[in-house]
Design a protein around this motif. Structure first.
Motif, mmCIF file in Angstrom:
data_model
loop_
_atom_site.group_PDB
_atom_site.id
_atom_site.type_symbol
_atom_site.label_atom_id
_atom_site.label_comp_id
_atom_site.label_asym_id
_atom_site.label_seq_id
_atom_site.Cartn_x
_atom_site.Cartn_y
_atom_site.Cartn_z
ATOM 1 N N GLU A 97 36.473 49.520 48.577
ATOM 2 C CA GLU A 97 35.053 50.336 48.452
ATOM 3 C C GLU A 97 35.301 50.477 46.867
ATOM 4 O OE1 GLU A 97 31.750 52.702 49.154
ATOM 5 O OE2 GLU A 97 33.061 51.304 50.383
ATOM 6 N N PHE A 98 36.447 50.675 45.850
ATOM 7 C CA PHE A 98 36.445 51.069 44.521
ATOM 8 C C PHE A 98 36.745 50.002 43.600
ATOM 9 C CE2 PHE A 98 36.035 54.993 46.842
ATOM 10 C CZ PHE A 98 34.953 55.488 46.388
ATOM 11 N N GLY A 99 36.818 48.633 44.149
ATOM 12 C CA GLY A 99 37.042 47.441 43.385
ATOM 13 C C GLY A 99 38.389 47.494 42.769
ATOM 14 N N LEU A 100 39.434 47.713 43.540
ATOM 15 C CA LEU A 100 40.922 47.789 43.287
ATOM 16 C C LEU A 100 41.480 46.643 44.251
ATOM 17 C CD1 LEU A 100 41.600 51.454 43.370
ATOM 18 C CD2 LEU A 100 41.339 49.984 41.264
ATOM 19 N N VAL A 101 42.647 46.096 43.755
ATOM 20 C CA VAL A 101 43.381 45.068 44.400
ATOM 21 C C VAL A 101 43.315 45.885 45.887
ATOM 22 C CG1 VAL A 101 45.089 43.625 44.974
ATOM 23 C CG2 VAL A 101 44.097 44.067 42.518
ATOM 24 N N PRO A 102 42.833 45.144 47.165
ATOM 25 C CA PRO A 102 43.227 45.677 48.454
ATOM 26 C C PRO A 102 44.596 45.256 48.891
ATOM 27 C CG PRO A 102 41.767 44.011 48.622
ATOM 28 C CD PRO A 102 41.991 44.261 47.220
ATOM 29 N N ASP A 103 45.412 45.873 48.166
ATOM 30 C CA ASP A 103 46.928 45.448 48.925
ATOM 31 C C ASP A 103 47.548 46.570 49.616
ATOM 32 O OD1 ASP A 103 47.374 47.147 46.850
ATOM 33 O OD2 ASP A 103 48.314 45.785 45.505
ATOM 34 N N GLY A 104 46.614 47.854 49.809
ATOM 35 C CA GLY A 104 47.709 48.911 50.647
ATOM 36 C C GLY A 104 48.712 49.576 49.758
ATOM 37 N N LEU A 105 48.946 49.304 48.366
ATOM 38 C CA LEU A 105 49.946 49.917 47.659
ATOM 39 C C LEU A 105 49.285 50.725 46.772
ATOM 40 C CD1 LEU A 105 52.893 49.776 46.348
ATOM 41 C CD2 LEU A 105 52.014 48.153 44.612
ATOM 42 N N VAL A 106 49.581 52.163 46.819
ATOM 43 C CA VAL A 106 49.260 53.008 45.895
ATOM 44 C C VAL A 106 49.988 53.166 44.739
ATOM 45 C CG1 VAL A 106 48.615 55.549 45.607
ATOM 46 C CG2 VAL A 106 48.466 54.462 47.693
ATOM 47 N N ASP A 107 49.680 52.380 43.986
ATOM 48 C CA ASP A 107 50.199 52.302 42.316
ATOM 49 C C ASP A 107 49.537 53.309 41.350
ATOM 50 O OD1 ASP A 107 47.814 51.112 42.002
ATOM 51 O OD2 ASP A 107 48.895 49.167 41.414
ATOM 52 N N GLU A 108 49.934 53.246 40.346
ATOM 53 C CA GLU A 108 48.859 53.930 39.136
ATOM 54 C C GLU A 108 47.667 53.644 39.343
ATOM 55 O OE1 GLU A 108 49.324 55.770 34.500
ATOM 56 O OE2 GLU A 108 50.505 53.775 35.201
ATOM 57 N N SER A 109 46.923 52.839 39.237
ATOM 58 C CA SER A 109 45.601 52.516 39.271
ATOM 59 C C SER A 109 44.842 53.258 40.714
ATOM 60 C CB SER A 109 45.074 51.239 38.982
ATOM 61 O OG SER A 109 45.382 50.419 40.088
ATOM 62 N N THR A 110 45.501 52.956 41.652
ATOM 63 C CA THR A 110 45.023 53.384 43.089
ATOM 64 C C THR A 110 45.107 54.908 43.068
ATOM 65 O OG1 THR A 110 45.369 51.327 44.104
ATOM 66 C CG2 THR A 110 45.005 53.303 45.629
ATOM 67 N N TRP A 111 46.513 55.326 42.815
ATOM 68 C CA TRP A 111 46.450 56.642 42.652
ATOM 69 C C TRP A 111 45.427 57.523 41.858
ATOM 70 C CZ3 TRP A 111 50.263 60.166 44.726
ATOM 71 C CH2 TRP A 111 50.170 61.485 44.225
ATOM 72 N N ASN A 112 45.190 57.069 40.577
ATOM 73 C CA ASN A 112 44.334 57.959 39.654
ATOM 74 C C ASN A 112 42.858 57.869 40.371
ATOM 75 O OD1 ASN A 112 46.369 58.742 37.922
ATOM 76 N ND2 ASN A 112 46.101 56.899 36.664
#
Length: 128
Positions: A97-112
């Motif tokens: 939905e927000f244009g991130l790599v859809p890998d299921g990993l909550v890394d720094e960019s997904t967390w933020n």
């Protein structure tokens, strides 16, 4: 602070501490006080992860998914600190939905991004 060193928080010490604290708080924007930003602590979360960080992810995604239908719904009764298949699906659909790599990993960019979207939705901002 030019106060007597007694080790006791008497009225004079209490008011001095309070004055300093209020002096700091009035310099912060109201959003910082209402929704403190939970910073990424350098831990990546994925299926099988457990702990307080997962609880935060689940709590935030439970709210976000209740507001954005394209994100897999996380029921509040599944906020248990265990990164299972529903949490993973919510993370992947959130990332899509927000244009991130859809890998299921909550890394720094997904967390933020999760934190940003949660705060924006809680503050009633319709544009995300």
């Amino acid at each position: 602070m030019d106060l007597p060193v007694t080790g006791i928080i008497d009225d004079q010490t209490w008011f001095a501490i309070n004055d300093k604290l209020l002096g700091i708080l009035i310099t912060l924007p109201p959003v910082s006080l209402a929704f403190p930003r939970i910073a990424y602590v350098g831990i990546d979360y994925k299926r099988g992860s457990t702990g307080p960080g997962v609880v935060i992810i689940q709590e935030y995604l439970a709210y976000i998914s209740s507001q954005i239908p394209n994100i897999t719904y996380v029921p509040y009764n599944l906020v248990d600190g265990i990164f299972g298949p529903i949490t993973e699906s919510a993370v992947i659909t959130f990332e899509k939905e927000f244009g991130l790599v859809p890998d299921g990993l909550v890394d720094e960019s997904t967390w933020n991004k999760i934190v940003d979207i949660y705060i924006n939705l809680k503050l009633g901002e319709k544009t995300i």
